[in-house]
Design an enzyme around this catalytic site. Sequence first.
Site, PDB file in Angstrom:
ATOM      1  N   HIS A   1       0.891  -1.193  -0.078  1.00 18.44           N
ATOM      2  CA  HIS A   1      -0.061  -0.083  -0.124  1.00 18.44           C
ATOM      3  C   HIS A   1       0.601   1.194  -0.205  1.00 18.44           C
ATOM      4  CE1 HIS A   1      -3.694   1.860   0.483  1.00 18.44           C
ATOM      5  NE2 HIS A   1      -3.750   2.804   0.997  1.00 18.44           N
ATOM      6  N   ALA A   2       0.499   2.137  -0.918  1.00 21.80           N
ATOM      7  CA  ALA A   2       1.735   3.227  -1.156  1.00 21.80           C
ATOM      8  C   ALA A   2       1.384   4.030   0.413  1.00 21.80           C
ATOM      9  CB  ALA A   2       0.962   4.084  -2.624  1.00 21.80           C
TER      10      ALA A   2
ATOM     11  N   HIS B   1      -0.029  11.462  -5.485  1.00 18.64           N
ATOM     12  CA  HIS B   1      -0.173  11.965  -4.021  1.00 18.64           C
ATOM     13  C   HIS B   1       0.505  11.495  -2.800  1.00 18.64           C
ATOM     14  CE1 HIS B   1      -3.386  11.130  -0.319  1.00 18.64           C
ATOM     15  NE2 HIS B   1      -2.776  10.429  -0.744  1.00 18.64           N
ATOM     16  N   GLU B   2       1.472  11.041  -2.989  1.00 19.92           N
ATOM     17  CA  GLU B   2       2.867  10.564  -2.430  1.00 19.92           C
ATOM     18  C   GLU B   2       3.216  11.619  -2.402  1.00 19.92           C
ATOM     19  OE1 GLU B   2       1.821   8.967  -0.104  1.00 19.92           O
ATOM     20  OE2 GLU B   2       0.641   7.242  -0.922  1.00 19.92           O
TER      21      GLU B   2
ATOM     22  N   HIS C   1       2.563  14.435  -0.025  1.00 23.08           N
ATOM     23  CA  HIS C   1       3.318  14.595   1.595  1.00 23.08           C
ATOM     24  C   HIS C   1       4.241  15.010   1.637  1.00 23.08           C
ATOM     25  CE1 HIS C   1      -0.729  12.539   2.742  1.00 23.08           C
ATOM     26  NE2 HIS C   1      -0.216  11.149   1.976  1.00 23.08           N
TER      27      HIS C   1
ATOM     28  N   GLU D   1      -3.464  14.564   2.800  1.00 15.37           N
ATOM     29  CA  GLU D   1      -4.366  13.947   2.295  1.00 15.37           C
ATOM     30  C   GLU D   1      -4.613  14.724   0.672  1.00 15.37           C
ATOM     31  OE1 GLU D   1      -3.214  11.135   2.402  1.00 15.37           O
ATOM     32  OE2 GLU D   1      -2.885  10.896   4.691  1.00 15.37           O
TER      33      GLU D   1
ATOM     34  N   HIS E   1      -6.312   0.380   5.629  1.00 18.15           N
ATOM     35  CA  HIS E   1      -6.716   1.286   6.860  1.00 18.15           C
ATOM     36  C   HIS E   1      -7.034   0.550   8.288  1.00 18.15           C
ATOM     37  CE1 HIS E   1      -5.932   3.262   3.047  1.00 18.15           C
ATOM     38  NE2 HIS E   1      -5.299   4.443   3.900  1.00 18.15           N
TER      39      HIS E   1
ATOM     40  N   TYR F   1      -9.461  11.164   4.403  1.00 18.84           N
ATOM     41  CA  TYR F   1      -9.859  11.412   2.928  1.00 18.84           C
ATOM     42  C   TYR F   1     -10.524  12.130   1.850  1.00 18.84           C
ATOM     43  CZ  TYR F   1      -5.909   8.111   3.432  1.00 18.84           C
ATOM     44  OH  TYR F   1      -4.737   7.451   4.160  1.00 18.84           O
TER      45      TYR F   1
HETATM   46  O1  X8Z Z   1      -4.238   5.374   1.155  1.00 22.70           O
HETATM   47  C1  X8Z Z   1      -3.929   5.674   0.706  1.00 22.70           C
HETATM   48  C2  X8Z Z   1      -3.037   6.962  -0.060  1.00 22.70           C
HETATM   49  C3  X8Z Z   1      -1.441   6.552   0.830  1.00 22.70           C
HETATM   50  S1  X8Z Z   1      -2.403   7.825   1.895  1.00 22.70           S
HETATM   51  C4  X8Z Z   1      -2.342   6.086  -1.005  1.00 22.70           C
HETATM   52  N1  X8Z Z   1      -5.657   6.463  -0.045  1.00 22.70           N
HETATM   53  C5  X8Z Z   1      -6.952   5.900   0.654  1.00 22.70           C
HETATM   54  C6  X8Z Z   1      -6.688   4.819  -0.134  1.00 22.70           C
HETATM   55  O2  X8Z Z   1      -5.798   4.252  -0.754  1.00 22.70           O
HETATM   56  O3  X8Z Z   1      -8.100   4.135   0.372  1.00 22.70           O
HETATM   57  C7  X8Z Z   1      -4.854   7.871  -1.031  1.00 22.70           C
HETATM   58  C8  X8Z Z   1      -6.548   7.828  -1.558  1.00 22.70           C
HETATM   59  C9  X8Z Z   1      -7.995   7.083  -0.263  1.00 22.70           C
HETATM   60 ZN    ZN Z   2      -2.011   9.451   1.523  1.00 20.56          ZN
END
Ligand code: X8Z
Ligand code: ZN
Length: 636
Positions: free
Chosen positions: A376-377, A406-407, A410, A434, A535, A545
């Site tokens: 997960h990024a 997105h990354e 941060h 975010e 998450h 988010y």
């Molecule tokens: O978790 C993330 C990022 C890392 S903070 C990749 N996002 C959420 C997800 O993937 O559920 C970005 C969009 C929403």
């Molecule tokens: Zn993020």
Amino acid sequence: MKRSWWRTGLGIGVVASAVGCGAGQGASDSPVCPTTSPMTVAYPASAASAAAAATPPTVEEAREFVRVLDSDLRRLWMQRDRSSWVNQNFITDDTDQLASNAEEASMEYLSRKIREARRFEGLQLPPEIARQIALLKLASAAPAPDNAAERAELATVLTQMGSLYGKGKYCPDRLKGSKAPCLSLHELDDIMAKSRKADELLDAWSGWHGIATPIKPLFQRYVTLSNKGANEIGYGDLGQQWKSGYDMPPAQFEAEVERLWQAVKPLYDELHCYVRARLRKHYGAEKVPEKGPIPAHLLGNMWAQEWANIYDLVAPFPKEPSFDVGKKLAGRKVGAKEMVQKGESFFTSLGLEPLPKTFWERSLLRKPQDRDVVCHASAWDIGSTNDVRIKMCIKPTEEDLITVHHELGHVFYYTQYYKLPILFQSGANDGFHEGIGDTIALSVTPKYLKSLGLIDAEPDNDKARINLLMKQALEKVAFLPFGLLIDKWRWDVFAGKTSPERYNAAWWELRTRYQGVSAPGARGDGAFDPGAKYHIPANTPYMRYFLARILQFQFHRALCKAAGQQGPLDTCSIHGSKAAGEKLRAMLAMGATRPWPEALTAISGETAMDPSALVEYFAPLQAWLRDQNKGQTCGW
Ligand code: X8Z
Ligand code: ZN
């Protein structure tokens, strides 16, 4: 979180900006707490008093307390984050243990300092001292109980949940003796994005969701233990602590979130109605009901959270040229590093400094073939020394190009605030953090993509514009109810309103109510579908988010104005604008030093989160959708 905003990983890190005022302090009818100067440290009365010291506390003592705190946290969090980085890059029993140990040490220190800080309650302090002390209570997204055994257990449980998710694989038909290879999320995501066969999608969906069953008992323990920890530092439960990170009382934050949702819901409802009708055409009426929710495995994404992957099924004007960046990225064999470099060059075009050399040396950009990693990024900031990195298993797709931006959002935030006191090294609130990279990605317009050679021509008519807006809406608008409901589910879990027996049922009730999606078939007794979303096992609060989806359009509108752009928001790109870059930089550099409305003012002159920019951006599409949906029964 403090060190790594991508995740609140082991529950560590700053959840958000400070509680400038808690319940009972500040005006409850204003959207945010007024800035008091000097600030008073406010801890809930129930947590107060244990610290009756022999001598009365002084401002000098508080200043020294914060100085020592800053220096200790730098050491402890660097250790913790290094351990966590290694663990997530190389998941083994040993690295799990090392990560848990480092986490436990940070937890022990935080609990102790939060207790000691009670001594300063009621003392008039300079605002920057008071704010750091207030932020201390928010510095972990899973505060640990004081009891050493329980603390150690919580640290272990958090690591185990993260690692189970990271190692998760679906091994098709093992029981029936199949020799088919096991599939990781990386591969299953591809199936969800590309397959147009309902059975195949169901198999990938169910296979992945199966990995969460063993996470449920750990999750239950984590709820009990972190609730206890939150309680000991003065919060009713962990959800109350999470909701306290927005410079306003928790109840006010809930109302604020509802206000934002109501403003964008009509747009979501139109999109849902249109997409459901198109999916029914493809999959048939027996798979997609005319008036009911959409089965969650048909939307191009494992969690049905963003729907851009099914664009081909819902394209408004399929004969217009498509702007398929993914095709070009794959066709040209654009590498992972090159994708990140393209992202970086957008930020530097705004006048921000290039990334440090160590970013390129230490980041993980491709999925290693020979070991388990958390794919997960995420973006990391280790040790407050501008040691910034990302960890991402990049694929040459449009989706990943957006995630790279997105990354980097941060990462550029980190580079702007790493010299601040450590408790201020954080977003103005977590939605800001975010939203930065996404704001930049909104400026990745066809015009800009053409300049990079990633598309051949720009859209030149209304139909092409509606196509583009549809693609964006599938990404941005479709996400809104998902972004909202994850923490609505967790808030109820933490508050004890949802018991473990009802975890899954309550999850699907919320998914149906807000998103209008349904579980693809009956879910078995052991199913723990929330655990199949990163998450949840990673203990990363999610309302950030939702806020980011609203804020990024507000930031975009403000930066377009600063860049002197006068056209519609969907055609604006701030690429190359030093004026916009300066506004952005000013906000990033504030970190969490001040309540978030002040940071919002720095970039936009506004003081409240405002959904009108998002609504304005999609107005032409909303009108088009309304027309398309005429005669349909929308809703579910
Ligand atoms: O978790 C993330 C990022 C890392 S903070 C990749 N996002 C959420 C997800 O993937 O559920 C970005 C969009 C929403
Ligand atoms: Zn993020």
